[in-house]
Scaffold this motif. Structure first.
Motif, PDB file in Angstrom:
ATOM      1  N   ARG A 145      -0.581   4.724 -12.536  1.00  0.00           N
ATOM      2  CA  ARG A 145      -1.401   4.274 -11.402  1.00  0.00           C
ATOM      3  C   ARG A 145      -1.084   2.818 -11.109  1.00  0.00           C
ATOM      4  O   ARG A 145      -0.764   2.055 -12.012  1.00  0.00           O
ATOM      5  N   TYR A 146      -1.202   2.433  -9.840  1.00  0.00           N
ATOM      6  CA  TYR A 146      -1.010   1.020  -9.550  1.00  0.00           C
ATOM      7  C   TYR A 146      -2.056   0.495  -8.581  1.00  0.00           C
ATOM      8  O   TYR A 146      -2.549   1.205  -7.708  1.00  0.00           O
ATOM      9  N   PHE A 147      -2.403  -0.784  -8.820  1.00  0.00           N
ATOM     10  CA  PHE A 147      -3.464  -1.470  -8.102  1.00  0.00           C
ATOM     11  C   PHE A 147      -2.930  -2.803  -7.596  1.00  0.00           C
ATOM     12  O   PHE A 147      -1.944  -3.335  -8.114  1.00  0.00           O
ATOM     13  N   GLU A 148      -3.614  -3.350  -6.609  1.00  0.00           N
ATOM     14  CA  GLU A 148      -3.365  -4.731  -6.205  1.00  0.00           C
ATOM     15  C   GLU A 148      -4.560  -5.563  -6.650  1.00  0.00           C
ATOM     16  O   GLU A 148      -5.706  -5.151  -6.481  1.00  0.00           O
TER      17      GLU A 148
ATOM     18  N   TYR B 202      -0.009  -2.166 -13.019  1.00  0.00           N
ATOM     19  CA  TYR B 202       0.391  -0.783 -13.274  1.00  0.00           C
ATOM     20  C   TYR B 202      -0.299  -0.311 -14.551  1.00  0.00           C
ATOM     21  O   TYR B 202      -0.309  -1.025 -15.557  1.00  0.00           O
ATOM     22  N   LEU B 203      -0.858   0.884 -14.516  1.00  0.00           N
ATOM     23  CA  LEU B 203      -1.517   1.476 -15.680  1.00  0.00           C
ATOM     24  C   LEU B 203      -0.790   2.758 -16.049  1.00  0.00           C
ATOM     25  O   LEU B 203      -0.718   3.693 -15.242  1.00  0.00           O
TER      26      LEU B 203
ATOM     27  N   ARG C  36       0.817  -1.219   0.000  1.00  0.00           N
ATOM     28  CA  ARG C  36       0.000   0.000   0.000  1.00  0.00           C
ATOM     29  C   ARG C  36       0.851   1.270   0.000  1.00  0.00           C
ATOM     30  O   ARG C  36       0.367   2.339  -0.344  1.00  0.00           O
ATOM     31  N   ASN C  37       2.135   1.160   0.395  1.00  0.00           N
ATOM     32  CA  ASN C  37       2.989   2.350   0.438  1.00  0.00           C
ATOM     33  C   ASN C  37       4.067   2.355  -0.648  1.00  0.00           C
ATOM     34  O   ASN C  37       5.029   3.109  -0.554  1.00  0.00           O
ATOM     35  N   VAL C  38       3.893   1.528  -1.658  1.00  0.00           N
ATOM     36  CA  VAL C  38       4.860   1.510  -2.775  1.00  0.00           C
ATOM     37  C   VAL C  38       4.934   2.893  -3.411  1.00  0.00           C
ATOM     38  O   VAL C  38       3.908   3.552  -3.616  1.00  0.00           O
ATOM     39  N   TYR C  39       6.150   3.344  -3.691  1.00  0.00           N
ATOM     40  CA  TYR C  39       6.302   4.668  -4.313  1.00  0.00           C
ATOM     41  C   TYR C  39       7.262   4.582  -5.494  1.00  0.00           C
ATOM     42  O   TYR C  39       8.094   3.682  -5.580  1.00  0.00           O
TER      43      TYR C  39
ATOM     44  N   LEU D  50      -4.017   1.479  -5.162  1.00  0.00           N
ATOM     45  CA  LEU D  50      -2.975   1.740  -4.167  1.00  0.00           C
ATOM     46  C   LEU D  50      -2.526   3.192  -4.199  1.00  0.00           C
ATOM     47  O   LEU D  50      -2.717   3.920  -3.234  1.00  0.00           O
ATOM     48  N   MET D  51      -1.932   3.615  -5.313  1.00  0.00           N
ATOM     49  CA  MET D  51      -1.397   4.974  -5.367  1.00  0.00           C
ATOM     50  C   MET D  51      -1.133   5.355  -6.820  1.00  0.00           C
ATOM     51  O   MET D  51      -1.344   4.552  -7.728  1.00  0.00           O
TER      52      MET D  51
END
Length: 487
Positions: A302-305, A292-293, A25-28, A316-317
């Motif tokens: 953008r990224y999702f799980e 990843y989009l 959730r905190n991937v940057y 996610l972020m």
């Protein structure tokens, strides 16, 4: 997030903050320092919807602008910084290069396809190019129109797929250098191809708006979606038996959809992303289940799980950047920096600056030890089976490797191109396989002057042989005159 009513009547927005536990959730995203970027790259201005970039643990390859024919450059990853203007190129194609892909098992082997209807396989010398490369290891002709896509098989060492504007997919066996199968089920241009984990299934998106799941060896279509969903790109989600597509909704917003690979009648879930017009490229990491989009023409990722249960897509972020991306290359897992907890790395093409910019996706961890939970066993660099084994019907999962000790083991395999007998198809004295029809005025002129030189050479050779024939005739007459006297 809108689930289709026939699947489930409940509606849930994945953008809504949730408190489910996730190690990602905190991937940057972290952009590399300027000295680790690649500058002064004449990136192609071609508007074809491809990445124009391919990366492995040794090299980054980028399609470039060139006058006459098509070319791409190959740069060792250790040679970051500004590129000299006369840097050598791979320039054997007679038309623009439309796609390039590294072989997943031989790190010096790269395939390219072009508007000249050919697919070519090149062997890059260790340490990179020292002069322009024009001779390919293999030149593969089989398409009747330009070739827009190529994909290596994920587990077999010598199988390459190519999709052309003739609406056909050819399967090439590089052990013999010939096409062994043609998939002819599409009614328009093929936009993307993706394999499941063991390469037993192929999914395609097409300009006819249909999503297809195909058994590649037989060419049979196992599933096809209806035309109600405008699908642009598709990716298999590892072993989850799911597909993810990017496309456009009926309100012309960018949209993603999740599908069951065994039932393409309706998506499991659809989600609108934004109202921008650029194509959305999906990238899936099967090890972390992260999606990843990246939008073409905008600078955001953008990224999702992805989960097997609701809500399926967990936002996610977002990595934001003001510089628009033309395309993105992705580093294979064994090339990542596990010490920095790097789980994904993009190589972003910024056309306006002539720049390749590495972007690392990092999981923040305080410990310096190896983080086994974010680095499971992953697909390595050894093929699971040969081309002939796969063509005979055998399926095998990828050979896995651990990233714990870093990637130090070199691959002992050697790529061997087949020695092909020269074939010819002669019509009216012209070898159709040897002479690809010219497509531009410059190509026509080059071919004309080449033929003039060839005619001049043949005339000289003919004159020389005439002289030699006369000499032999005189010698023969002399022998005839001498022989009676001796008798």
């Amino acid at each position: 997030m809108n689930e289709h009513p026939c699947r489930d009547s409940s509606k849930q927005m994945s953008w809504r903050p949730t408190y489910r536990s996730s190690k990602f959730r905190n991937v940057y995203g972290k952009v590399a320092n300027r000295e680790h970027c690649f500058d002064g790259i004449p990136i192609t201005k071609n508007v074809h919807d491809n990445h124009f970039c391919a990366v492995n643990s040794k090299f980054v390859a980028v399609v470039t602008e060139s006058a006459g024919g098509g070319s791409f450059i190959v740069i060792p990853l250790t040679q970051s910084g500004r590129l000299e203007s006369q840097y050598p190129k791979v320039c054997g194609h007679q038309g623009n290069v439309l796609d390039i892909k590294w072989n997943p098992f031989f790190e010096n082997i790269i395939a390219s396809c072009s508007e000249d209807t050919s697919v070519r396989v090149w062997e890059i010398p260790e340490g990179g190019l020292r002069r322009n490369m024009t001779e390919a290891v293999l030149e593969l002709y089989g398409h009747s129109r330009r070739v827009g896509l190529i994909e290596w098989h994920p587990t077999s060492s010598g199988i390459l797929f190519s999709a052309g504007y003739d609406y056909k997919i050819l399967i090439w066996n590089l052990e013999i250098g010939e096409p062994v199968k043609m998939i002819d089920c599409h009614t328009d241009v093929i936009l993307s191809m993706t394999f499941n984990t063991d390469g037993s299934l192929l999914a395609t998106s097409c300009k006819d708006k249909k999503l297809r799941v195909i058994e590649p060896r037989s060419g049979s279509v196992l599933q096809a979606s209806c035309k109600n969903h405008r699908v642009n790109r598709v990716v298999f989600l590892g072993n989850m038996k799911r597909l993810l597509t990017t496309g456009v909704s009926r309100w012309n917003t960018r949209q993603i959809a999740l599908w069951d690979q065994e039932d393409l009648s309706m998506p499991i879930v659809e989600e609108d992303i934004d109202g921008l017009s650029g194509l959305l490229f999906p990238f899936y990491d099967a090890d972390t289940h992260m999606l990843y989009l990246a939008g073409k023409g905008d600078g955001n990722i953008r990224y999702f799980e992805i989960t097997s249960e609701k809500p399926y897509l967990q936002y996610l972020m977002e990595f934001r950047s003001p510089a628009p991306q033309k395309g993105l290359g992705v580093m294979p897992k064994h090339g990542l920096d596990v010490g920095a907890c790097e789980v994904f790395r993009f190589y972003k093409l910024v056309t306006l600056k002539g720049l390749i910019e590495p972007i690392s996706m990092i999981v923040p961890r305080r410990s310096d030890t190896y983080q086994e939970d974010i680095y499971p066993m992953t697909a390595g660099t050894e093929p699971a089976l040969s081309a002939s084994e796969w063509l005979s019907g055998i399926n095998r999962d990828p050979v896995l490797m651990s990233l714990k000790d870093g990637y130090h083991r070199p691959n002992q395999l050697v790529f061997k191109a087949p020695v092909k007998e020269k074939k010819s198809v002669v019509v009216n004295g012209i070898d159709l396989l040897e002479n690809v029809p010219p497509r531009t005025e410059n190509e026509l002129l080059r071919m004309f002057f080449r033929q003039q030189d060839e005619l001049r050479r043949l005339k000289e050779e003919l004159t020389t042989k005439d002289v030699r024939i006369r000499q032999l005739e005189l010698e023969l007459n002399n022998l005839k005159n001498v022989s009676p006297n001796n008798v």
